[in-house]
Design a protein around this motif. Structure first.
Motif, PDB file in Angstrom:
ATOM      1  N   LEU A  82       5.174  10.750  -1.392  1.00 52.27           N
ATOM      2  CA  LEU A  82       4.436   9.657  -0.765  1.00 52.27           C
ATOM      3  C   LEU A  82       3.011   9.537  -1.292  1.00 52.27           C
ATOM      4  O   LEU A  82       2.522   8.419  -1.533  1.00 52.27           O
ATOM      5  N   ALA A  83       2.327  10.669  -1.463  1.00 51.47           N
ATOM      6  CA  ALA A  83       0.943  10.623  -1.939  1.00 51.47           C
ATOM      7  C   ALA A  83       0.874  10.059  -3.351  1.00 51.47           C
ATOM      8  O   ALA A  83      -0.014   9.251  -3.670  1.00 51.47           O
ATOM      9  N   LYS A  85       3.053   8.004  -4.818  1.00 57.91           N
ATOM     10  CA  LYS A  85       3.374   6.578  -4.791  1.00 57.91           C
ATOM     11  C   LYS A  85       2.189   5.758  -4.283  1.00 57.91           C
ATOM     12  O   LYS A  85       1.920   4.663  -4.777  1.00 57.91           O
ATOM     13  N   SER A  86       1.484   6.294  -3.294  1.00 59.22           N
ATOM     14  CA  SER A  86       0.318   5.596  -2.768  1.00 59.22           C
ATOM     15  C   SER A  86      -0.773   5.472  -3.829  1.00 59.22           C
ATOM     16  O   SER A  86      -1.387   4.411  -3.985  1.00 59.22           O
ATOM     17  N   ALA A  89       0.339   2.911  -6.440  1.00 59.73           N
ATOM     18  CA  ALA A  89       0.234   1.550  -5.917  1.00 59.73           C
ATOM     19  C   ALA A  89      -1.214   1.081  -5.885  1.00 59.73           C
ATOM     20  O   ALA A  89      -1.517  -0.080  -6.212  1.00 59.73           O
ATOM     21  N   THR A  90      -2.130   1.960  -5.514  1.00 58.43           N
ATOM     22  CA  THR A  90      -3.549   1.595  -5.469  1.00 58.43           C
ATOM     23  C   THR A  90      -4.060   1.233  -6.855  1.00 58.43           C
ATOM     24  O   THR A  90      -4.785   0.238  -7.028  1.00 58.43           O
ATOM     25  N   THR A 109       8.311   2.727  -4.790  1.00 58.30           N
ATOM     26  CA  THR A 109       6.965   2.674  -5.366  1.00 58.30           C
ATOM     27  C   THR A 109       6.483   1.234  -5.442  1.00 58.30           C
ATOM     28  O   THR A 109       5.314   0.939  -5.150  1.00 58.30           O
ATOM     29  N   ALA A 112       5.411   0.179  -2.068  1.00 54.27           N
ATOM     30  CA  ALA A 112       4.057   0.651  -1.769  1.00 54.27           C
ATOM     31  C   ALA A 112       3.020  -0.320  -2.328  1.00 54.27           C
ATOM     32  O   ALA A 112       1.985  -0.575  -1.702  1.00 54.27           O
ATOM     33  N   GLN A 115       2.900  -3.474  -0.130  1.00 54.38           N
ATOM     34  CA  GLN A 115       2.138  -3.253   1.097  1.00 54.38           C
ATOM     35  C   GLN A 115       0.654  -3.519   0.892  1.00 54.38           C
ATOM     36  O   GLN A 115      -0.047  -3.921   1.833  1.00 54.38           O
ATOM     37  N   LEU A 116       0.170  -3.323  -0.329  1.00 52.15           N
ATOM     38  CA  LEU A 116      -1.243  -3.562  -0.620  1.00 52.15           C
ATOM     39  C   LEU A 116      -1.524  -5.021  -0.961  1.00 52.15           C
ATOM     40  O   LEU A 116      -2.688  -5.416  -1.064  1.00 52.15           O
ATOM     41  N   ASP A 237       1.320   9.322 -11.733  1.00 53.79           N
ATOM     42  CA  ASP A 237       0.384  10.173 -11.003  1.00 53.79           C
ATOM     43  C   ASP A 237      -0.033  11.374 -11.837  1.00 53.79           C
ATOM     44  O   ASP A 237       0.529  11.652 -12.900  1.00 53.79           O
TER      45      ASP A 237
END
Length: 258
Positions: A82-83, A85-86, A89-90, A109, A112, A115-116, A237
């Protein structure tokens, strides 16, 4: 000394037996514990060791063999990494042009990223992911288009001739793609040729193609592959091995490490 040797041999034998069981489809900690006659905590330690050694990949509550393709369900995938993918996405959200038209692939992914984009309108998002379409359709300022076709039961992504027909009529500022596997030489891997085909059609009508993949997707097997274009961008990542990042860059791919 002899005792240490016996312990190492017993541990190696248990590791080999664990890999064989996972290859045969036994993938839960509880069942592995029962079959091997050791505690669940020992199984978890062994799985961590085998993951570091590249023999197995960890999943929620178990493991899978790295040299055997395993397509995860959407529900299983959304619990993992999760971290990473976040962060991906950012970084990817910074590549979305204001007022532009973008393609967002299926997968967790890419969800994610979606969502942004909820508050990033005005924006047009074309997607083949059911979850992304539902999420974005509830917001104002984002015009959502879902391509037609056959829904894949595990990934909830849409594929088939109808998808390709719709995509051929669009032009994207950016196409954001997901993947089940990533290889610096072979490209992005998917369960079926149909899924690589729909990604290829989206990429063909985009000014920029951005592949979103966490480091766990590297060095994984896949039945079907789509080469990564030399002008593509890969957002990954920080857990990605430097060797893989270097290989991608040597092939002309821009790599963004989130």
């Amino acid at each position: 000394m002899a005792g240490d040797t016996r312990v190492r041999r017993a541990t190696q034998a248990r590791h080999d037996a664990m890999v064989d069981l996972v290859r045969a489809g036994v993938d839960s900690v509880e069942v592995l514990s029962e079959r091997l006659g050791v505690s669940a905590s020992t199984v978890r330690r062994d799985l961590a060791t085998l993951q570091r050694g590249g023999r197995l990949a960890r999943t929620y509550g178990g493991a899978l063999a790295r040299d055997v393709f395993h397509e995860r369900s959407f529900t299983e995938s959304e619990r993992l990494n999760l971290a990473a993918k976040s962060a991906i996405a950012t970084a990817a959200a910074d590549l979305v042009p204001q007022g532009g038209t973008v393609f967002v692939d299926a997968g967790t992914t890419c969800l994610a990223l979606a969502q942004l984009l909820v508050d990033r309108g005005p924006l047009t998002v074309v997607t083949r992911g059911l979850e992304a379409a539902l999420l974005l359709s509830r917001t104002g300022g984002v015009d959502v288009v879902i391509v037609g076709g056959r829904v894949q039961p595990l990934s909830h992504g849409v594929t088939g001739p109808l998808s390709s027909l719709a995509l051929d009529r669009y032009h994207f500022d950016v196409a954001f793609l997901g993947a089940d596997a990533v290889d610096p030489v072979r490209g992005l891997g998917e369960p079926t040729v149909d899924e690589t085909w729909v990604k290829e059609r989206a990429a063909a009508v985009a000014d920029r193609v951005v592949l979103l993949a966490d480091a766990s997707k590297l060095e994984q097997p896949a039945p079907a592959w789509l080469p990564v274009g030399p002008s593509w961008t890969v957002v990954i990542d920080g857990a990605a091995p430097q060797a893989a990042v270097t290989q991608l860059r040597e092939r002309g791919v821009e790599v963004v490490v989130a």
